[in-house]
Design a protein around this motif. Structure first.
Motif, short mmCIF file in Angstrom:
data_model
loop_
_atom_site.label_atom_id
_atom_site.label_comp_id
_atom_site.label_asym_id
_atom_site.label_seq_id
_atom_site.Cartn_x
_atom_site.Cartn_y
_atom_site.Cartn_z
N VAL A 296 0.85 -1.26 -0.10
CA VAL A 296 -0.02 -0.07 -0.05
C VAL A 296 0.90 1.26 0.22
CG1 VAL A 296 -0.26 -0.01 2.36
CG2 VAL A 296 -2.08 1.16 0.95
N ALA A 297 0.40 2.10 -0.72
CA ALA A 297 1.25 3.42 -0.67
C ALA A 297 -0.04 4.60 -0.60
CB ALA A 297 1.87 3.67 -1.98
N SER A 298 0.13 5.45 0.62
CA SER A 298 -0.74 6.41 0.87
C SER A 298 -0.13 7.70 1.75
CB SER A 298 -1.63 5.84 2.19
OG SER A 298 -0.94 5.76 3.22
N ASP A 299 -0.94 8.64 1.15
CA ASP A 299 -0.59 9.98 1.74
C ASP A 299 -1.87 10.79 1.87
OD1 ASP A 299 0.68 12.46 2.04
OD2 ASP A 299 1.07 13.05 0.09
N GLY A 300 -2.09 10.90 3.46
CA GLY A 300 -3.48 11.42 3.65
C GLY A 300 -4.53 10.38 3.18
N ASP A 301 -5.50 11.17 2.84
CA ASP A 301 -6.72 10.33 2.18
C ASP A 301 -6.43 9.93 0.57
OD1 ASP A 301 -6.90 12.96 1.03
OD2 ASP A 301 -8.84 13.49 1.57
N LYS A 302 -5.32 9.93 0.23
CA LYS A 302 -5.13 9.40 -1.07
C LYS A 302 -4.06 8.08 -1.23
CE LYS A 302 -5.52 13.65 -3.77
NZ LYS A 302 -4.80 14.68 -4.75
N GLY A 303 -4.37 7.17 -1.87
CA GLY A 303 -3.68 6.16 -1.64
C GLY A 303 -3.83 4.98 -2.59
N LEU A 304 -3.18 4.07 -2.83
CA LEU A 304 -3.39 2.82 -3.60
C LEU A 304 -2.90 1.46 -2.93
CD1 LEU A 304 -1.59 3.93 -6.91
CD2 LEU A 304 -4.02 3.71 -6.47
N GLU B 126 -6.47 -6.79 -8.94
CA GLU B 126 -7.42 -5.56 -8.32
C GLU B 126 -6.63 -4.41 -7.39
OE1 GLU B 126 -10.95 -5.32 -5.01
OE2 GLU B 126 -10.43 -7.22 -5.67
N VAL B 127 -6.84 -3.41 -7.50
CA VAL B 127 -6.12 -2.29 -6.78
C VAL B 127 -7.47 -1.58 -6.05
CG1 VAL B 127 -5.87 -0.75 -8.73
CG2 VAL B 127 -4.36 -0.60 -6.56
N LEU B 128 -7.11 -1.05 -5.05
CA LEU B 128 -8.12 -0.07 -4.45
C LEU B 128 -7.32 1.47 -4.40
CD1 LEU B 128 -10.62 0.41 -2.65
CD2 LEU B 128 -9.14 0.47 -0.58
N VAL B 129 -8.14 2.30 -5.11
CA VAL B 129 -7.75 3.63 -5.28
C VAL B 129 -8.52 4.37 -4.30
CG1 VAL B 129 -7.90 5.49 -7.04
CG2 VAL B 129 -7.56 3.18 -7.84
N MET B 130 -7.79 5.27 -3.62
CA MET B 130 -8.23 5.96 -2.47
C MET B 130 -7.90 7.38 -2.77
SD MET B 130 -6.88 3.49 0.84
CE MET B 130 -5.47 3.15 0.17
N VAL B 131 -9.07 8.25 -2.80
CA VAL B 131 -9.18 9.65 -3.14
C VAL B 131 -10.06 10.29 -2.05
CG1 VAL B 131 -8.66 9.34 -5.54
CG2 VAL B 131 -10.99 9.16 -4.84
N PRO B 132 -10.02 11.69 -1.76
CA PRO B 132 -10.98 12.09 -1.14
C PRO B 132 -12.50 11.75 -1.77
CG PRO B 132 -9.24 13.87 -1.98
CD PRO B 132 -9.04 12.52 -2.63
N HIS B 133 -13.45 11.97 -0.56
CA HIS B 133 -14.82 11.34 -1.02
C HIS B 133 -15.41 12.02 -2.10
CE1 HIS B 133 -19.06 10.39 -0.33
NE2 HIS B 133 -18.57 9.10 0.13
N ALA B 134 -15.19 13.31 -2.05
CA ALA B 134 -15.82 14.02 -3.12
C ALA B 134 -15.17 14.05 -4.50
CB ALA B 134 -15.60 15.92 -2.84
#
Length: 188
Positions: free
Chosen positions: A57-65, A72-80
């Motif tokens: 996993v690589a993350s920075d605040g509310d962003k990450g992979l 399969e990868v989970l893409v994390m971004v701000p909710h909006a």
């Protein structure tokens, strides 16, 4: 139009290890060829982090992979930004075989933070969390108690945990009970 709300409205169980529901988070499930440069590039563009290796996993605040499986990868971004992220992925991967779904409102995310956070998770998951085996940047999909979950270390004293929204209350109470029971002392 509706106003999205998080599963537990930021509920907190304070203590030597604090368990906190992190509120609304943008999460996009992307299935496809993870070795594809196009797929990796759009994921990096959306999150600003390096594409993870297997189990990473690589993350920075509310962003990450987060690597979830071989395809399969989970893409994390701000909710909006989750809906826009799906559209950007669809545009970038047009013509390729892939599936992309905004799963933000179907998940809950928790922080487990404190001196013995590793033990809090270890008491609940059938995973080797010894510091020599599980480190920052590693991701596990497993179970916590009776529910499916995934977790990773943000730093030496912080884990993030993802579960289905439908079991958020159970997961929160389980984590809080494990934290409240105190140290075991095995992983120290």
């Amino acid at each position: 139009m509706f106003n999205a709300v998080s599963a537990l409205d930021g509920q907190v169980a304070p203590g030597e290890v604090t368990v906190r529901e992190l509120g609304l988070r943008g999460m996009v499930t992307l299935r496809g060829d993870l070795s594809s440069r196009k797929l990796q590039n759009v994921c990096k563009k959306l999150t600003g982090v390096a594409f993870p290796k297997q189990g990473g996993v690589a993350s920075d605040g509310d962003k990450g992979l987060a690597w979830m499986s071989p395809d399969e990868v989970l893409v994390m971004v701000p909710h909006a930004r989750a809906t826009a992220a799906v559209a950007e992925i669809e545009k970038a991967l047009k013509g390729d075989h892939f599936v992309v779904v905004n799963v933000s409102d179907a998940r809950a995310v928790f922080s487990v933070q404190g001196a013995f956070s590793r033990e809090v998770i270890a008491k609940l998951a059938p995973a080797d969390l010894h510091p020599d085996r599980f480190k920052e940047g590693m991701m596990r999909r497993t179970r916590l108690g009776q529910v499916a979950a995934a977790f990773w270390m943000v730093d030496d004293e912080t884990f993030h945990v993802i579960c289905f929204r439908s079991v958020a209350e159970y997961t929160f109470k389980l984590l809080a009970a494990s934290a409240g029971a105190g140290r075991v002392g095995f992983l120290a």
